[in-house]
Write a protein that holds these residues in place. Structure first.
Motif, PDB file in Angstrom:
ATOM      1  N   ILE A 106     -31.688  59.738 -50.565  1.00 29.38           N
ATOM      2  CA  ILE A 106     -31.392  61.094 -49.734  1.00 29.38           C
ATOM      3  C   ILE A 106     -29.777  61.400 -49.691  1.00 29.38           C
ATOM      4  CG2 ILE A 106     -31.613  62.367 -47.726  1.00 29.38           C
ATOM      5  CD1 ILE A 106     -33.725  60.693 -47.014  1.00 29.38           C
ATOM      6  N   TYR A 108     -27.067  64.559 -48.443  1.00 29.66           N
ATOM      7  CA  TYR A 108     -26.892  65.541 -47.592  1.00 29.66           C
ATOM      8  C   TYR A 108     -25.528  66.152 -47.332  1.00 29.66           C
ATOM      9  CZ  TYR A 108     -27.605  68.211 -43.242  1.00 29.66           C
ATOM     10  OH  TYR A 108     -27.227  69.496 -42.344  1.00 29.66           O
ATOM     11  N   ARG A 110     -23.322  68.920 -45.235  1.00 30.93           N
ATOM     12  CA  ARG A 110     -23.324  69.985 -44.207  1.00 30.93           C
ATOM     13  C   ARG A 110     -22.262  71.130 -44.660  1.00 30.93           C
ATOM     14  NH1 ARG A 110     -21.502  65.534 -40.011  1.00 30.93           N
ATOM     15  NH2 ARG A 110     -20.384  64.938 -42.057  1.00 30.93           N
ATOM     16  N   ALA A 120     -21.690  64.972 -51.107  1.00 28.75           N
ATOM     17  CA  ALA A 120     -22.750  64.706 -50.258  1.00 28.75           C
ATOM     18  C   ALA A 120     -22.993  63.357 -49.860  1.00 28.75           C
ATOM     19  CB  ALA A 120     -24.232  65.096 -51.056  1.00 28.75           C
ATOM     20  N   ASP A 122     -25.104  60.046 -47.402  1.00 27.33           N
ATOM     21  CA  ASP A 122     -26.599  59.523 -46.600  1.00 27.33           C
ATOM     22  C   ASP A 122     -26.209  59.764 -45.335  1.00 27.33           C
ATOM     23  OD1 ASP A 122     -28.545  58.372 -45.719  1.00 27.33           O
ATOM     24  OD2 ASP A 122     -27.866  56.154 -46.397  1.00 27.33           O
ATOM     25  N   PRO A 123     -27.358  60.869 -44.662  1.00 30.36           N
ATOM     26  CA  PRO A 123     -27.387  61.197 -43.277  1.00 30.36           C
ATOM     27  C   PRO A 123     -27.666  60.098 -42.342  1.00 30.36           C
ATOM     28  CG  PRO A 123     -29.013  62.039 -44.437  1.00 30.36           C
ATOM     29  CD  PRO A 123     -28.326  61.410 -45.448  1.00 30.36           C
TER      30      PRO A 123
END
Length: 314
Positions: A106, A108, A110, A120, A122-123
């Motif tokens: 994943i 992510y 913001r 991006a 890794d949240p």
């Protein structure tokens, strides 16, 4: 009156079901042709998921872990397994799981990441670090736990992990730590991320200082971030709010975004109102054009944009 059975005590059928599923999984996987690897993987994953549900219902953490370990490394729920082990008082094993090499599937981004040009990420990284810190505390290594929390905060400006850091300090140490954290935000390379952190904490006076000290940095294309920030700041920090409204209005006019002229007119009306709360010295001492100078500049550069001025209240 009969009592409800504990959810951790499962009927014998669950034990039989798991044995049957394990046997069926092996049998069906063998019957698939070699060129059906994708089907074998899908089938294996389905059986494993059901068996993990059964292991969870039994309270069989070792069975759950054994099944999890059969997954490819990038699919393993290291956070979930480590949390279960920590809850079970098995901190050493929890540390092993949380420190397993992982490759997140994943990524992510913001709005503040896009504004700052950050890639991006890794949240789950701050969540991962927070759990590892709690495991280290359970093992008695408070210094390592706090060092990890602070390093994670420095890298992410993640408010919850800073709260964990503050919560683990001795009495009266929190004030110096918060000063250090806010100074970190003021000096951060990624200004939009820092603004997000300070608004969410909230620490509005420091957020306002960040905005004003970097008044040439803000790009009005990021109106989704800047307008809510300006609205939050305008009651107590009109100069900072003015900086952000100006950035948004300048972008609308520079790009002749006619569909946004209504927004631009409202931004200018806000600027007129905020200017009534500010004197020229306040603008000048911050190296910012006064409101009169700013309005004159708009007329000079964009006076022919009649569609815009039609949206400006007289």
């Amino acid at each position: 009156m009969s009592q409800q059975p504990s959810p951790r005590i499962c009927p014998p059928k669950f034990w039989r079901d798991d044995d049957e599923l394990a046997s069926a999984q092996k049998g069906k996987s063998k019957r698939l042709d070699e060129d059906q690897d994708w089907a074998r993987m899908d089938l294996t994953g389905q059986y494993r998921s059901v068996r993990q549900v059964i292991a969870e219902a039994r309270g069989d953490i070792d069975g759950l872990l054994a099944l999890e370990a059969t997954k490819p490394a990038h699919m393993q729920d290291t956070i979930g397994m480590a949390q279960r082990l920590l809850d079970a008082g098995r901190a050493e094993e929890a540390l092993t799981w949380i420190r397993k090499e992982r490759r997140s599937s994943i990524a992510y981004m913001r709005a503040s990441d896009m504004a700052d040009g950050r890639p991006a990420s890794d949240p789950t990284s701050p969540i991962h670090a927070g759990l590892e810190a709690r495991i280290l505390e359970a093992l008695g290594d408070q210094d390592a736990a706090q060092a990890l929390r602070w390093a994670t905060f420095e890298a992410t400006l993640h408010g919850p992990i800073l709260r964990d850091y503050i919560g683990a300090l001795d009495d009266f140490e929190e004030f110096a730590a918060l000063d250090r954290a806010f100074a970190q935000a003021l000096e951060a390379r990624h200004k939009h991320l820092a603004l997000d952190f300070l608004l969410e904490w909230p620490k509005l006076n420091v957020a306002a200082r960040l905005v004003v000290e970097n008044h040439q940095h803000w790009n009005g294309r990021q109106y989704g971030l800047l307008v809510p920030a300006a609205e939050t700041l305008e009651a107590e920090h009109p100069l900072a709010a003015s900086v952000l409204y100006r950035a948004c209005l300048d972008e609308i006019l520079a790009q002749a975004r006619s569909k946004a002229y209504g927004h631009g007119g409202r931004h200018l009306a806000k600027l007129d109102r905020l200017a009534a709360e500010l004197d020229n010295e306040t603008f000048s001492s911050a190296g910012i054009a006064t409101h009169v100078e700013y309005r004159a500049g708009l007329r000079k550069q964009h006076g022919r944009k009649a569609a815009f001025w039609a949206n400006v209240p007289e």
